[in-house]
Design a protein around this motif. Structure first.
Motif, short mmCIF file in Angstrom:
data_model
loop_
_atom_site.label_atom_id
_atom_site.label_comp_id
_atom_site.label_asym_id
_atom_site.label_seq_id
_atom_site.Cartn_x
_atom_site.Cartn_y
_atom_site.Cartn_z
N HIS A 126 -1.06 -10.47 2.06
CA HIS A 126 -1.85 -9.34 1.46
C HIS A 126 -0.92 -8.23 1.32
N PHE A 150 -1.33 -11.33 11.39
CA PHE A 150 -2.20 -11.30 10.04
C PHE A 150 -2.30 -12.76 9.69
N TYR A 172 -9.68 3.46 -0.07
CA TYR A 172 -8.85 4.30 0.65
C TYR A 172 -9.97 5.42 1.28
N ILE A 205 -11.67 3.60 4.10
CA ILE A 205 -10.78 3.48 5.27
C ILE A 205 -10.89 4.53 6.02
O1 FEC Z 1 -4.28 -6.54 1.00
C1 FEC Z 1 -4.99 -5.44 1.06
O2 FEC Z 1 -5.53 -4.83 0.15
C2 FEC Z 1 -5.38 -4.84 2.33
C3 FEC Z 1 -4.42 -5.03 3.21
C4 FEC Z 1 -4.55 -4.38 4.75
C5 FEC Z 1 -4.67 -5.55 5.76
C6 FEC Z 1 -5.00 -4.32 7.11
C7 FEC Z 1 -5.30 -4.70 8.43
C8 FEC Z 1 -5.21 -4.11 9.38
N1 FEC Z 1 -5.28 -2.69 9.37
C9 FEC Z 1 -5.19 -2.22 10.96
C10 FEC Z 1 -5.45 -0.88 11.12
C11 FEC Z 1 -5.41 0.20 10.18
C12 FEC Z 1 -5.63 1.69 10.68
C13 FEC Z 1 -5.48 2.41 9.68
C14 FEC Z 1 -5.09 1.33 8.66
C15 FEC Z 1 -4.97 1.95 7.02
C16 FEC Z 1 -4.79 1.19 6.10
C17 FEC Z 1 -4.60 1.43 4.74
C18 FEC Z 1 -4.32 0.39 4.04
C19 FEC Z 1 -4.57 -0.63 4.70
N2 FEC Z 1 -4.84 -0.22 5.99
FE1 FEC Z 1 -5.07 -1.48 7.59
N3 FEC Z 1 -4.98 -2.98 6.55
C20 FEC Z 1 -4.75 -3.31 5.33
C21 FEC Z 1 -4.44 -2.10 4.21
N4 FEC Z 1 -5.26 0.05 8.89
C22 FEC Z 1 -4.21 0.37 2.48
C23 FEC Z 1 -4.51 2.89 4.25
C24 FEC Z 1 -3.19 3.34 4.06
C25 FEC Z 1 -2.04 3.56 5.01
O3 FEC Z 1 -2.59 4.11 6.06
O4 FEC Z 1 -1.23 2.54 4.95
C26 FEC Z 1 -5.60 3.89 9.42
C27 FEC Z 1 -6.86 4.44 9.31
C28 FEC Z 1 -7.97 4.29 10.13
O5 FEC Z 1 -7.80 4.90 11.26
O6 FEC Z 1 -8.58 3.34 9.98
C29 FEC Z 1 -5.99 2.10 12.22
C30 FEC Z 1 -5.45 -3.52 11.45
C31 FEC Z 1 -5.39 -4.55 10.82
C32 FEC Z 1 -5.38 -5.91 11.24
C33 FEC Z 1 -6.59 -6.48 11.59
C34 FEC Z 1 -7.20 -6.72 10.27
O7 FEC Z 1 -6.91 -7.60 9.42
O8 FEC Z 1 -8.38 -6.26 10.50
C35 FEC Z 1 -5.45 -3.43 13.22
C36 FEC Z 1 -4.86 -6.84 5.98
#
Ligand code: FEC
Length: 298
Positions: A249, A245, A23, A26
């Motif tokens: 996950h 997606f 976390y 991230i």
């Molecule tokens: O299964 C797993 O353990 C991981 C699942 C997972 C995927 C995923 C895909 C994307 N995210 C995207 C954008 C953001 C932005 C933030 C952000 C934060 C989180 C957190 C978790 C998390 N993401 Fe994620 N994301 C996954 C998991 N994501 C846990 C932190 C807790 C929360 O906020 O819920 C905000 C932080 C930042 O500014 O970076 C923005 C996007 C995707 C789809 C594209 C990709 O797969 O890369 C866009 C899977």
């Protein structure tokens, strides 16, 4: 010389003890509050402790390497690199360089381009500390094999149904990216249109899921809000197609399979979700098509 394919995905903590470090990564090095950490740990616990994302990504990469070897013998090695956990993207690039390869096709396992998603993966390859010739796939949301796969998974999910609506979803992002001209929302809409046409569906809409609570507005409408509205308009059957997606996950197994399913139960709405592509051979073929057309000419 062979071409390297660097298959990239979000990454997932290996055990619950890794959630804090994951976390923090991230959050670009800022540790989460105790409350946010407990919330995220609870979400992983509810899906069985950890997510299968790492295993599924390796299965997808392995199947892709196998298929590429069949269609273009001795031409490709496939590597894995994760955005937020091991094996990190920098580790993937280091493995490529250690094997003496120079040309790299960068393939993110997410169909739509945003500067906040695929753009960030690209930056991580470029700043990994090694000189490689990067051939980055900037998006592949309109790959015909992907469109056909999702259309067929929709058809399988709605068998026996009538009068239903399909909700195409992707991960929300901060609203400000739209003002900056980011194509993410347009690409999502375009892929939804292509799939709806292929699946011959006329009742559908786009909604967003998994927004973080960062104090700024994120792109909407949120899927939970849209399920509420659909039910209050008299809708009875909803299918979620999370086309932003490609693996089972946390964002699928918790945000859709637990959160949306609980909401649907409260609303008295019949809710289904399409199967994720995971390592379905039709999906691997679609990825191979993308790699073949994105490779440097020989
Ligand atoms: O299964 C797993 O353990 C991981 C699942 C997972 C995927 C995923 C895909 C994307 N995210 C995207 C954008 C953001 C932005 C933030 C952000 C934060 C989180 C957190 C978790 C998390 N993401 Fe994620 N994301 C996954 C998991 N994501 C846990 C932190 C807790 C929360 O906020 O819920 C905000 C932080 C930042 O500014 O970076 C923005 C996007 C995707 C789809 C594209 C990709 O797969 O890369 C866009 C899977």
């Amino acid at each position: 010389m062979k071409t390297a394919v660097l298959v990239m995905a979000y990454g997932s903590p290996t055990t619950l003890d890794d959630v804090k470090a994951y976390y923090t990564d991230i959050r670009r090095g800022r540790p989460p509050s105790a409350e946010a950490l407990a919330d995220l740990t609870g979400r992983y616990r509810s899906i069985g402790g950890t997510s299968q994302l790492t295993d599924i990504t390796h299965a997808q990469a392995g199947a892709l390497e196998h298929l590429l070897e069949e269609v273009a013998p001795d031409s490709y090695n496939v590597y894995v690199g994760m955005k937020h956990w091991h094996p990190y993207i920098a580790e993937g690039v280091a493995n490529i360089v250690a094997d003496g390869l120079e040309d790299v096709v960068g393939l993110v396992l997410a169909p739509h381009f945003s500067s906040k998603s695929i753009g960030e993966y690209q930056t991580k390859v470029e700043t990994a500390g090694h000189e490689v010739n990067l051939h980055m796939v900037s998006s592949w949301y309109d790959e015909p094999g992907f469109i056909a796969l999702v259309a067929s998974n929709i058809a399988a999910s709605i068998e026996g149904w009538h009068d239903h609506r399909v909700f195409f979803t992707a991960h929300s992002l901060p609203q400000r990216i739209l003002e900056e001209g980011d194509p993410y929302a347009d690409q999502l809409k375009e892929s939804a249109e292509l799939i709806a046409k292929e699946a011959d569906i006329d009742d559908w809409e786009v909604a967003w899921q998994s927004a973080s609570h960062t104090g700024e507005p994120w792109i909407g409408p949120d899927i939970l809000e849209r399920l509420d509205a659909f039910r209050s308009e008299g809708g009875e059957r909803a299918l979620i197609a999370p086309i932003g997606f490609v693996s089972d996950h946390l964002e699928i197994l918790y945000d859709v399979d637990i959160e949306c399913v609980e909401r649907a139960a409260q609303l008295g709405l019949d809710l289904r979700r399409i199967n994720s592509p995971n390592d379905d051979p039709r999906f691997i073929q679609a990825l191979a098509n993308v790699v073949l057309r994105s490779s440097p000419s020989r």
